[in-house]
Design a protein around this motif. Structure first.
Motif, PDB file in Angstrom:
ATOM      1  N   ALA A 155       0.574  -1.283   0.041  1.00 56.24           N
ATOM      2  CA  ALA A 155      -0.084  -0.168   0.504  1.00 56.24           C
ATOM      3  C   ALA A 155       1.451   1.183   0.193  1.00 56.24           C
ATOM      4  O   ALA A 155       0.581   2.042  -0.325  1.00 56.24           O
TER       5      ALA A 155
ATOM      6  N   PRO B  42      -3.194   0.150  -3.810  1.00 57.74           N
ATOM      7  CA  PRO B  42      -3.534   0.475  -2.791  1.00 57.74           C
ATOM      8  C   PRO B  42      -4.208  -0.796  -2.713  1.00 57.74           C
ATOM      9  O   PRO B  42      -4.348  -1.966  -3.728  1.00 57.74           O
TER      10      PRO B  42
ATOM     11  N   PHE C 234      -7.385  -3.527  -1.997  1.00 54.41           N
ATOM     12  CA  PHE C 234      -8.283  -3.993  -2.804  1.00 54.41           C
ATOM     13  C   PHE C 234      -9.339  -3.604  -2.045  1.00 54.41           C
ATOM     14  O   PHE C 234     -10.898  -3.368  -2.783  1.00 54.41           O
TER      15      PHE C 234
ATOM     16  N   ASP D 267      -9.982  -2.555   0.952  1.00 52.78           N
ATOM     17  CA  ASP D 267     -10.580  -1.411   1.689  1.00 52.78           C
ATOM     18  C   ASP D 267     -11.211   0.105   1.423  1.00 52.78           C
ATOM     19  O   ASP D 267     -11.090  -0.342   0.145  1.00 52.78           O
TER      20      ASP D 267
ATOM     21  N   VAL E 282       0.761  -9.782  -6.415  1.00 49.49           N
ATOM     22  CA  VAL E 282       0.883 -10.016  -7.550  1.00 49.49           C
ATOM     23  C   VAL E 282       1.917  -9.476  -8.340  1.00 49.49           C
ATOM     24  O   VAL E 282       1.764  -8.834  -9.766  1.00 49.49           O
TER      25      VAL E 282
ATOM     26  N   THR F 176      -2.115  -8.323   5.795  1.00 51.59           N
ATOM     27  CA  THR F 176      -3.511  -9.413   5.100  1.00 51.59           C
ATOM     28  C   THR F 176      -4.760  -8.967   5.837  1.00 51.59           C
ATOM     29  O   THR F 176      -4.012  -9.259   7.087  1.00 51.59           O
TER      30      THR F 176
ATOM     31  N   GLY G  53      -6.940 -11.517   6.099  1.00 49.87           N
ATOM     32  CA  GLY G  53      -7.401 -12.298   6.535  1.00 49.87           C
ATOM     33  C   GLY G  53      -8.274 -13.220   6.143  1.00 49.87           C
ATOM     34  O   GLY G  53      -9.272 -14.143   6.570  1.00 49.87           O
TER      35      GLY G  53
ATOM     36  N   THR H 158      -7.431  -6.960  11.569  1.00 50.69           N
ATOM     37  CA  THR H 158      -7.500  -7.875  10.868  1.00 50.69           C
ATOM     38  C   THR H 158      -8.429 -10.010  11.625  1.00 50.69           C
ATOM     39  O   THR H 158      -8.297  -9.222  12.321  1.00 50.69           O
TER      40      THR H 158
HETATM   41  P1  NAD Z   1      -6.981  -6.906   1.851  1.00 45.75           P
HETATM   42  O1  NAD Z   1      -6.852  -5.872   1.304  1.00 45.75           O
HETATM   43  O2  NAD Z   1      -8.271  -7.646   2.195  1.00 45.75           O
HETATM   44  O3  NAD Z   1      -5.964  -6.683   3.223  1.00 45.75           O
HETATM   45  C1  NAD Z   1      -5.333  -5.885   3.924  1.00 45.75           C
HETATM   46  C2  NAD Z   1      -4.355  -5.404   4.597  1.00 45.75           C
HETATM   47  O4  NAD Z   1      -3.609  -4.731   5.019  1.00 45.75           O
HETATM   48  C3  NAD Z   1      -5.815  -4.714   5.546  1.00 45.75           C
HETATM   49  O5  NAD Z   1      -6.327  -6.011   6.256  1.00 45.75           O
HETATM   50  C4  NAD Z   1      -4.904  -3.214   5.986  1.00 45.75           C
HETATM   51  O6  NAD Z   1      -5.729  -3.097   7.372  1.00 45.75           O
HETATM   52  C5  NAD Z   1      -4.001  -3.696   5.660  1.00 45.75           C
HETATM   53  N1  NAD Z   1      -2.882  -2.623   5.031  1.00 45.75           N
HETATM   54  C6  NAD Z   1      -2.627  -1.483   4.520  1.00 45.75           C
HETATM   55  N2  NAD Z   1      -2.481  -0.696   4.500  1.00 45.75           N
HETATM   56  C7  NAD Z   1      -0.765  -0.862   6.033  1.00 45.75           C
HETATM   57  C8  NAD Z   1       0.177  -0.425   5.495  1.00 45.75           C
HETATM   58  N3  NAD Z   1       0.766   0.563   5.283  1.00 45.75           N
HETATM   59  N4  NAD Z   1       0.695  -1.121   6.355  1.00 45.75           N
HETATM   60  C9  NAD Z   1       0.326  -2.562   7.408  1.00 45.75           C
HETATM   61  N5  NAD Z   1      -0.864  -3.183   6.632  1.00 45.75           N
HETATM   62  C10 NAD Z   1      -1.569  -2.143   5.927  1.00 45.75           C
HETATM   63  O7  NAD Z   1      -5.371  -7.852   1.358  1.00 45.75           O
HETATM   64  P2  NAD Z   1      -5.557  -9.296   1.171  1.00 45.75           P
HETATM   65  O8  NAD Z   1      -5.605 -10.087   1.937  1.00 45.75           O
HETATM   66  O9  NAD Z   1      -3.964  -9.479   0.347  1.00 45.75           O
HETATM   67  O10 NAD Z   1      -6.208  -9.608  -0.020  1.00 45.75           O
HETATM   68  C11 NAD Z   1      -6.404  -8.708  -1.233  1.00 45.75           C
HETATM   69  C12 NAD Z   1      -6.064 -10.045  -2.118  1.00 45.75           C
HETATM   70  O11 NAD Z   1      -6.142  -8.668  -3.624  1.00 45.75           O
HETATM   71  C13 NAD Z   1      -4.803 -10.867  -2.320  1.00 45.75           C
HETATM   72  O12 NAD Z   1      -5.165 -11.592  -2.403  1.00 45.75           O
HETATM   73  C14 NAD Z   1      -4.240 -10.117  -3.634  1.00 45.75           C
HETATM   74  O13 NAD Z   1      -4.052 -11.453  -4.590  1.00 45.75           O
HETATM   75  C15 NAD Z   1      -4.982  -9.709  -4.100  1.00 45.75           C
HETATM   76  N6  NAD Z   1      -4.580  -7.938  -4.105  1.00 45.75           N
HETATM   77  C16 NAD Z   1      -2.748  -8.106  -4.810  1.00 45.75           C
HETATM   78  C17 NAD Z   1      -2.509  -6.779  -4.724  1.00 45.75           C
HETATM   79  C18 NAD Z   1      -0.677  -6.250  -4.826  1.00 45.75           C
HETATM   80  O14 NAD Z   1       0.068  -7.510  -6.010  1.00 45.75           O
HETATM   81  N7  NAD Z   1       0.123  -5.162  -4.653  1.00 45.75           N
HETATM   82  C19 NAD Z   1      -3.090  -5.048  -4.280  1.00 45.75           C
HETATM   83  C20 NAD Z   1      -4.376  -5.156  -3.823  1.00 45.75           C
HETATM   84  C21 NAD Z   1      -4.879  -6.665  -4.116  1.00 45.75           C
END
Ligand code: NAD
Length: 249
Positions: free
Chosen positions: A10, A15, A17, A19, A89, A192, A194, A221
């Motif tokens: 993030a 960002p 997806f 939140d 990803v 994550t 979770g 989480t």
């Molecule tokens: P999620 O979006 O469900 O959860 C993200 C978590 O990260 C939240 O608990 C949030 O509080 C926390 N968070 C946000 N900013 C933060 C920071 N600066 N420091 C620490 N924590 C922070 O994410 P998820 O559980 O990984 O699931 C999303 C799905 O979407 C995944 O399966 C993934 O494949 C995909 N995705 C990937 C990307 C990427 O590759 N960067 C981005 C978005 C979504």
């Protein structure tokens, strides 16, 4: 071991997806998060799919590894961390220098051929150019199918697409991830919520195998853990590195 999700990236310009205000608020994941949905959108609402791809392109063009990615790479180089299992990803762990990375949800840094299944690494410039071509195609003409917009495989001429795992697809390399998780003594879970299974089951698997689970996240989480560190991963993980490896030279 570390197990990471969207939150670790993030602060790198990608960002989360899920939140509030995230991609899934603006683009329905049942359409934009599934391969069948994407194929249908290309034919029925090409403008909407083009807007989604433009947003993805903007994120990937700007993204660079952050302090949290670098901290995990330092822990690996220091012999403390065995591997990173990620749901991301974006390829940012490898860009930061992590060597052993298991990508459960695939990677935009690879393509997979829909005909022969062959996989190839793809540089960021090529990924961005492919996204640009798809957006131009979606906005300029009748689109007979999503496959008609995809680049061709050098082996079999079949259409190739980014090697990400969409909702409903089978996750990649799960047995390898489970083996690593069962053997670890400490699992650092970072960014994550979770909520996305089967990946979300890994912290519980680690605890069942006797590991201590530390959850680092900005918000509360669903991750079952022994210790919760609330805050930005980019602030917490460098502090963990300093505690474990000492101040940077
Ligand atoms: P999620 O979006 O469900 O959860 C993200 C978590 O990260 C939240 O608990 C949030 O509080 C926390 N968070 C946000 N900013 C933060 C920071 N600066 N420091 C620490 N924590 C922070 O994410 P998820 O559980 O990984 O699931 C999303 C799905 O979407 C995944 O399966 C993934 O494949 C995909 N995705 C990937 C990307 C990427 O590759 N960067 C981005 C978005 C979504």
């Amino acid at each position: 071991m570390a197990f990471t999700g969207a939150g670790i990236s993030a602060e790198s310009g990608i960002p989360t997806f899920r939140d509030p205000g995230g991609m899934w608020d603006r683009f329905d994941p049942s359409e934009f998060g599934t391969w069948d949905g994407l194929m249908a959108l290309a034919m029925t609402r090409p403008d909407a799919l083009a807007s989604f791809l433009v947003e993805l392109r903007r994120m990937f063009a700007a993204a660079a590894p952050g302090a949290a990615h670098t901290a995990l790479a330092h822990l690996e180089a220091g012999g403390i961390l065995d591997a990173v299992v990620t749901q991301n990803v974006d390829g940012l762990h490898q860009a930061a220098g992590s060597r052993r990375v298991v990508e459960l949800h695939g990677s935009f840094s690879r393509t997979v051929c829909l005909m022969c299944g062959g996989r190839d690494d793809v540089a960021r410039d090529e990924l961005l150019a492919n996204l640009d071509r798809a957006v131009v195609g979606l906005r300029s003409a009748f689109v007979p199918s999503l496959a008609s917009l995809l680049p061709r495989c050098w082996r079999c001429e079949g259409p190739v697409r980014p090697d990400f795992v969409a909702f409903g697809d089978t996750v990649q390399d799960l047995p390898e991830a489970e083996d690593l998780i069962r053997e670890c003594r400490v699992l650092l879970v970072v960014g994550t919520s979770g909520e996305v299974y089967p990946a979300a089951a890994l912290p519980e698997e680690a605890r069942r195998s006797g590991a201590t689970v530390i959850d680092v996240s900005a918000e509360p989480t669903d991750v079952p853990s022994d210790l919760r560190l609330r805050g930005r991963a980019g602030a917490i993980l460098p502090a963990v590195v300093e505690l474990v490896l000492g101040p940077a030279p």
